[in-house]
Design a protein around this motif. Structure first.
Motif, mmCIF file in Angstrom:
data_model
loop_
_atom_site.group_PDB
_atom_site.id
_atom_site.type_symbol
_atom_site.label_atom_id
_atom_site.label_comp_id
_atom_site.label_asym_id
_atom_site.label_seq_id
_atom_site.Cartn_x
_atom_site.Cartn_y
_atom_site.Cartn_z
ATOM 1 N N UNK A 48 0.816 -1.208 0.000
ATOM 2 C CA UNK A 48 0.000 0.000 0.000
ATOM 3 C C UNK A 48 0.858 1.269 0.000
ATOM 4 N N UNK A 49 1.720 1.440 -1.011
ATOM 5 C CA UNK A 49 2.584 2.615 -1.049
ATOM 6 C C UNK A 49 1.775 3.889 -1.312
ATOM 7 N N UNK A 50 2.372 5.018 -1.017
ATOM 8 C CA UNK A 50 1.717 6.294 -1.322
ATOM 9 C C UNK A 50 1.806 6.606 -2.804
ATOM 10 N N UNK A 51 2.943 6.255 -3.408
ATOM 11 C CA UNK A 51 3.193 6.558 -4.819
ATOM 12 C C UNK A 51 3.862 5.360 -5.484
ATOM 13 N N UNK A 52 3.476 5.093 -6.736
ATOM 14 C CA UNK A 52 4.161 4.099 -7.555
ATOM 15 C C UNK A 52 4.800 4.808 -8.747
ATOM 16 N N UNK A 53 6.103 4.623 -8.917
ATOM 17 C CA UNK A 53 6.776 5.054 -10.148
ATOM 18 C C UNK A 53 6.627 3.908 -11.131
ATOM 19 N N UNK A 54 5.875 4.123 -12.211
ATOM 20 C CA UNK A 54 5.456 3.027 -13.077
ATOM 21 C C UNK A 54 5.979 3.196 -14.503
ATOM 22 N N UNK A 55 6.873 2.294 -14.902
ATOM 23 C CA UNK A 55 7.282 2.236 -16.300
ATOM 24 C C UNK A 55 6.114 1.687 -17.112
ATOM 25 N N UNK A 56 6.017 2.067 -18.385
ATOM 26 C CA UNK A 56 4.896 1.569 -19.176
ATOM 27 C C UNK A 56 5.255 0.324 -19.984
ATOM 28 N N UNK A 57 6.492 0.229 -20.412
ATOM 29 C CA UNK A 57 6.876 -0.876 -21.284
ATOM 30 C C UNK A 57 7.603 -1.939 -20.473
ATOM 31 N N UNK A 58 6.827 -2.876 -19.985
ATOM 32 C CA UNK A 58 7.375 -3.979 -19.202
ATOM 33 C C UNK A 58 6.803 -5.290 -19.719
ATOM 34 N N UNK A 59 7.520 -6.401 -19.533
ATOM 35 C CA UNK A 59 7.017 -7.694 -20.012
ATOM 36 C C UNK A 59 5.776 -8.135 -19.252
ATOM 37 N N UNK A 60 4.967 -8.962 -19.906
ATOM 38 C CA UNK A 60 3.745 -9.451 -19.258
ATOM 39 C C UNK A 60 2.738 -8.330 -19.107
ATOM 40 N N UNK A 61 2.228 -8.161 -17.899
ATOM 41 C CA UNK A 61 1.298 -7.078 -17.611
ATOM 42 C C UNK A 61 2.040 -5.750 -17.717
ATOM 43 N N UNK A 62 1.632 -4.900 -18.676
ATOM 44 C CA UNK A 62 2.373 -3.652 -18.842
ATOM 45 C C UNK A 62 1.956 -2.616 -17.798
ATOM 46 N N UNK A 63 2.640 -1.473 -17.833
ATOM 47 C CA UNK A 63 2.396 -0.455 -16.835
ATOM 48 C C UNK A 63 1.022 0.171 -16.909
ATOM 49 N N UNK A 64 0.419 0.171 -18.094
ATOM 50 C CA UNK A 64 -0.912 0.768 -18.239
ATOM 51 C C UNK A 64 -1.954 -0.075 -17.518
ATOM 52 N N UNK A 65 -1.931 -1.372 -17.775
ATOM 53 C CA UNK A 65 -2.890 -2.260 -17.113
ATOM 54 C C UNK A 65 -2.638 -2.297 -15.607
#
Length: 220
Positions: A48-65
């Motif tokens: 339950x972090x306050x913020x997630x730094x999320x890359x979009x292009x990752x293998x499997x489930x991408x950052x958008x989903x």
């Protein structure tokens, strides 16, 4: 109060660099690292972090989903999308998924730190004008809503709130809206707060997107 940050990126060196940068701040702490979207989802649910730094292009489930699911299941967690280009389809998709903003991967460290703190405080980090440029570029891909659905949501707003929303959707800052509508800037801020509450939106970015989807901002 310490801001707890989850780092999601498939590049180990970037994760390490972000983690070291956060660790050096008295008010920020990295609580976990994920190498793909599925791992980010699992860690977000656990930590339950306050913020997630999320890359979009990752293998499997991408950052958008992953962003979409985190916003849905962890409503107190804010997501910052990390992208290579400031006007690519991934940035737009991330904002649509509920991210509170997006950053370039080559952003300066002090800008990243400021962005994390801003998002943790409940604000968006993408300026209204950049959001406006994004929506102008990808407007053909914004789906139309049924007329009834548009009317139902817009019907919650007063005439003045609708005026303010139009200006927000046009890319104006609070100060510019105040000058345009001859209001105090504090009044504009209050109107925006009520707009977000009535439309059940997270932040200014979502308000801009709603203005386009509801066709308050017309193609030109």
């Amino acid at each position: 109060m310490t801001i707890r940050v989850l780092i999601a990126d498939d590049e180990a060196l970037l994760r390490m660099a972000f983690s070291m940068l956060l660790d050096a701040q008295p008010d920020l702490t990295p609580v976990g690292e994920a190498s793909d979207g599925a791992e980010a989802l699992a860690l977000a649910a656990e930590l339950r972090p306050d913020v997630v730094l999320m890359d979009v292009r990752m293998p499997g489930t991408d950052g958008i989903e992953a962003t979409r699911e985190i916003v849905r299941t962890c409503p107190q967690t804010r997501v910052l999308i990390l992208t290579t280009f400031d006007l690519d389809e991934y940035a737009f998709a991330g904002l649509k998924a509920g991210a509170s903003g997006f950053l370039l991967k080559n952003t300066r460290p002090e800008e990243l730190l400021t962005a994390i703190r801003t998002v943790a405080d409940g604000n968006a980090v993408v300026s209204p004008r950049i959001t406006h440029r994004l929506l102008e570029k990808f407007r053909p891909h914004i789906p139309d809503r049924a007329a009834a659905a548009r009317d139902e949501r817009l019907g919650r707003l007063s005439a003045r709130e609708r005026e303010v929303l139009v200006q927000v959707g046009s890319g104006l800052s609070n100060a510019e809206i105040a000058a345009t509508l001859h209001l105090a800037e504090a009044t504009v801020k209050s109107h925006l707060g009520r707009i977000l509450h009535k439309l059940e939106l997270r932040d200014r970015i979502q308000a801009v997107i709603f203005a386009y989807e509801s066709r308050l901002i017309h193609p030109h």
